[in-house]
Design an enzyme around this catalytic site. Sequence first.
Site, mmCIF file in Angstrom:
data_model
loop_
_atom_site.group_PDB
_atom_site.id
_atom_site.type_symbol
_atom_site.label_atom_id
_atom_site.label_comp_id
_atom_site.label_asym_id
_atom_site.label_seq_id
_atom_site.Cartn_x
_atom_site.Cartn_y
_atom_site.Cartn_z
ATOM 1 N N GLY A 84 0.822 -1.214 0.000
ATOM 2 C CA GLY A 84 0.000 0.000 0.000
ATOM 3 C C GLY A 84 0.850 1.256 0.000
ATOM 4 N N LYS A 110 3.787 12.449 -3.141
ATOM 5 C CA LYS A 110 4.661 11.390 -2.625
ATOM 6 C C LYS A 110 5.577 11.986 -1.562
ATOM 7 C CE LYS A 110 7.940 7.994 -4.509
ATOM 8 N NZ LYS A 110 8.561 7.531 -5.758
ATOM 9 N N ARG A 114 -1.504 -1.072 -10.336
ATOM 10 C CA ARG A 114 -0.276 -1.854 -10.490
ATOM 11 C C ARG A 114 -0.629 -3.328 -10.542
ATOM 12 N NH1 ARG A 114 3.143 1.429 -6.791
ATOM 13 N NH2 ARG A 114 1.892 3.267 -6.385
ATOM 14 N N ARG A 173 3.259 13.644 -8.264
ATOM 15 C CA ARG A 173 3.422 12.714 -9.384
ATOM 16 C C ARG A 173 2.111 12.616 -10.149
ATOM 17 N NH1 ARG A 173 5.901 6.897 -8.079
ATOM 18 N NH2 ARG A 173 3.940 6.472 -7.017
ATOM 19 N N ASP A 192 8.032 4.522 -10.474
ATOM 20 C CA ASP A 192 8.958 4.360 -9.370
ATOM 21 C C ASP A 192 10.422 4.514 -9.788
ATOM 22 O OD1 ASP A 192 10.299 3.734 -6.988
ATOM 23 O OD2 ASP A 192 8.493 2.695 -6.309
ATOM 24 N N GLY A 197 2.613 3.847 1.454
ATOM 25 C CA GLY A 197 3.130 4.110 2.790
ATOM 26 C C GLY A 197 3.508 5.560 2.993
ATOM 27 N N ARG A 198 3.587 6.291 1.881
ATOM 28 C CA ARG A 198 3.970 7.710 2.019
ATOM 29 C C ARG A 198 3.414 8.540 0.868
ATOM 30 N NH1 ARG A 198 10.115 8.170 -0.139
ATOM 31 N NH2 ARG A 198 10.089 6.400 -1.548
ATOM 32 N N ASP A 216 4.735 -4.420 -7.533
ATOM 33 C CA ASP A 216 4.050 -3.188 -7.124
ATOM 34 C C ASP A 216 4.575 -1.986 -7.891
ATOM 35 O OD1 ASP A 216 6.311 -4.006 -5.398
ATOM 36 O OD2 ASP A 216 6.092 -2.027 -4.526
ATOM 37 N N GLY A 242 7.163 7.790 6.225
ATOM 38 C CA GLY A 242 6.164 8.414 5.352
ATOM 39 C C GLY A 242 6.685 9.611 4.572
#
Length: 489
Positions: free
Chosen positions: A86, A109, A179, A172, A260, A88-89, A250, A122
Site C-alpha cells: 500500500g 509522494k 499496479r 506525481r 517508481d 506508505g507515504r 508493485d 512516510g
Amino acid sequence: MFPEFTLRYARLPDRFFLRFDPVPVKAPRLLAFNRPLAEELGFDTAAFDEKSAAEVFSGNAVPTGAEPLAQAYAGHQFGHFNPRLGDGRAVLLGEVTDREGRLRDLQLKGAGCTPFSRGADGRAPLGPVLREYLISEAMHVLGIPTTRALAAVATGERVFRRVPEPGAVLTRVASSHLRVGTFQYFAARGDEEAIRLLADLAIERHYPELAALPAQTRYLSLVEAVQARQARLVAGWMGLGFIHGVMNTDNTSISGETIDYGPCAFMEAFDPEQVFSSIDEGGRYAYRNQPWIAQWNLARFAETLIPLIDDDADRAVERATEVIQAYPAQYEAEWLAVMRKKLGLVGEEEGDRELAEAFLEAQKAGRADFTLAFRGLSEAVEEDAPGLLERFDSGEALREWLPRWRARLARENADPTTIAARLRGTNPLYIPRNHQVEAALAAAAEGDLTPFETLAEVLATPFEAQPGREAYARPAPAGEAVFRTFCGT
Ligand code: AMP
Ligand code: MG
C-alpha cells in the site's frame, strides 16, 4: 488554480484504500514546477503563485474537491510476496481530466505516515524527489511512457536516512496508479468481486477498446494488452540503456508507464550485467534481465485474473499460459523495432537482428559508452568518423562492423543526410548521467538549485547538440563514475 477532480478511485468500495489527509509540513517552499504539464492538465497557471503552490503541493492545503487517500496494494519484492504494502507515504488527491480528455492521477509522494507505512517515516528526502523529477521528465522527452513530475516542494523538515537530509514532496502524475500489485492484493484475499472492479477500471482507463468484448475474452485480452505495453516499454528502456532497478510487481503499472524512479540509472559503458541499485545484491534486476522480469511480473498479473478468464480454472490457466508464452516473441519484435530505429533502418531485413547484436558486441569489446556509440553513428554514415572511433577503447570489432552497416544502409533508398538526421532524432546526445544527476542533487541539498535547473534544461532537448554544454554529453571522468544508487525510501 486546480482543475476539477473526478474522484474515480475514491468511489470504489472502501476496501480499495484508506482515507488519509497529507500530514502538514513545517515550511513548504516550491523548488520546481512543471508549467507545461500543469497546462496540459487544465491548471489555471495564471492564478498561480509560488506561495499557494507550495501550500497545495506539499499537502498543507488540500485542494477543493480532492478526497486524499492511500491506495491498497500488495507485491512481489525481489521475488518475495508481501500481501500488504500500500501507499506508505503517498496520497492520491484524485483524478483530473487532461486536455485530451484522459483521466490522470495526482499524487503527493512523501506526504506523511499513512496506515500502510509499516514503521517507516512516510517522508521523502529531497535528493530522490528531485531525481525522480529529472529522470521521469527526461524519459518523457525521450519518448518513453512514464509517470510525470508536476512539482517538487521542500518541506523545511529533516528526514533521517543514512544521515539527516532535507525533506521534500513530489507531485506525481500518472495515467493511473493501478499496479500488478493492486490486483495481487485482492487475489491474495480471494476477493473476486474486487478483481473484477479493478479489471473493469483498468479497461475503462487504459484499454477502452476491450470494453465491448464478451466477458469470456475480455479479461484474457486485458492480459494481452498489458503484456503488449510492457513489452514495448521494456524494449524502450533497453534502447536507452535504462536500468529501472526495482522491477517489483508493485512497481509494474497496468497502464504500461515507467513508475517508481527509486534506484534507476542509465548505464554508460555497455555492460548487459550492469546493476546500480545497492539493494539488488543478486543482480535480479540487471539490465539484461529486465525483459524477463517483466514477463515474470505479467505471469503474476495473469494469475490474479484466473477466476475471470474462465469458469474452469484449469482451462483459465491454460489460456493464460498461452498468452504469457507469446511474450518472448513479442518482446523480441519490439526490441528489434527499437534497434532498427537506432541503426537508422526503416526497411526490414532478415539480418537486422544480427547486425544490431554485432554492434552491441563491438561496444562491449571496446568498452564504449552505449549512448555515445549510437549517437556517433550519425557521423559515420559515409565514412569512419574519428569521433566515433575515439569512444571505443579498441576499435577492431567496430571497424569490421561499420562496412556491414553501411552496406545495409545502402539498401535503404535514402540519402546519407536523411539517414544521419534520422539517427540524430532517435539516438539522444544527452541522457541523465549518474554523476551529473548526483552533483545536481548534492548542490540542491546545499540550497543551490542552479545545477538541477541547468541539467533539467539540457535534458529537455536531448537530441540536439547544445553548444557550451558538451560536458553533459560526456561519460563520467575516471574516478567520478557513480555505480551505486539508493532507493531513498
Ligand atoms: P518502493 O520501494 O518505493 O516501491 O516502496 C515499497 C513500499 O514501501 C511501498 O508500500 C511504499 O509505500 C513503502 N515505502 C517506501 N518508502 C517509505 C517511507 N519512507 N515511509 C513509508 N512507506 C514507505
Ligand atoms: Mg513503489
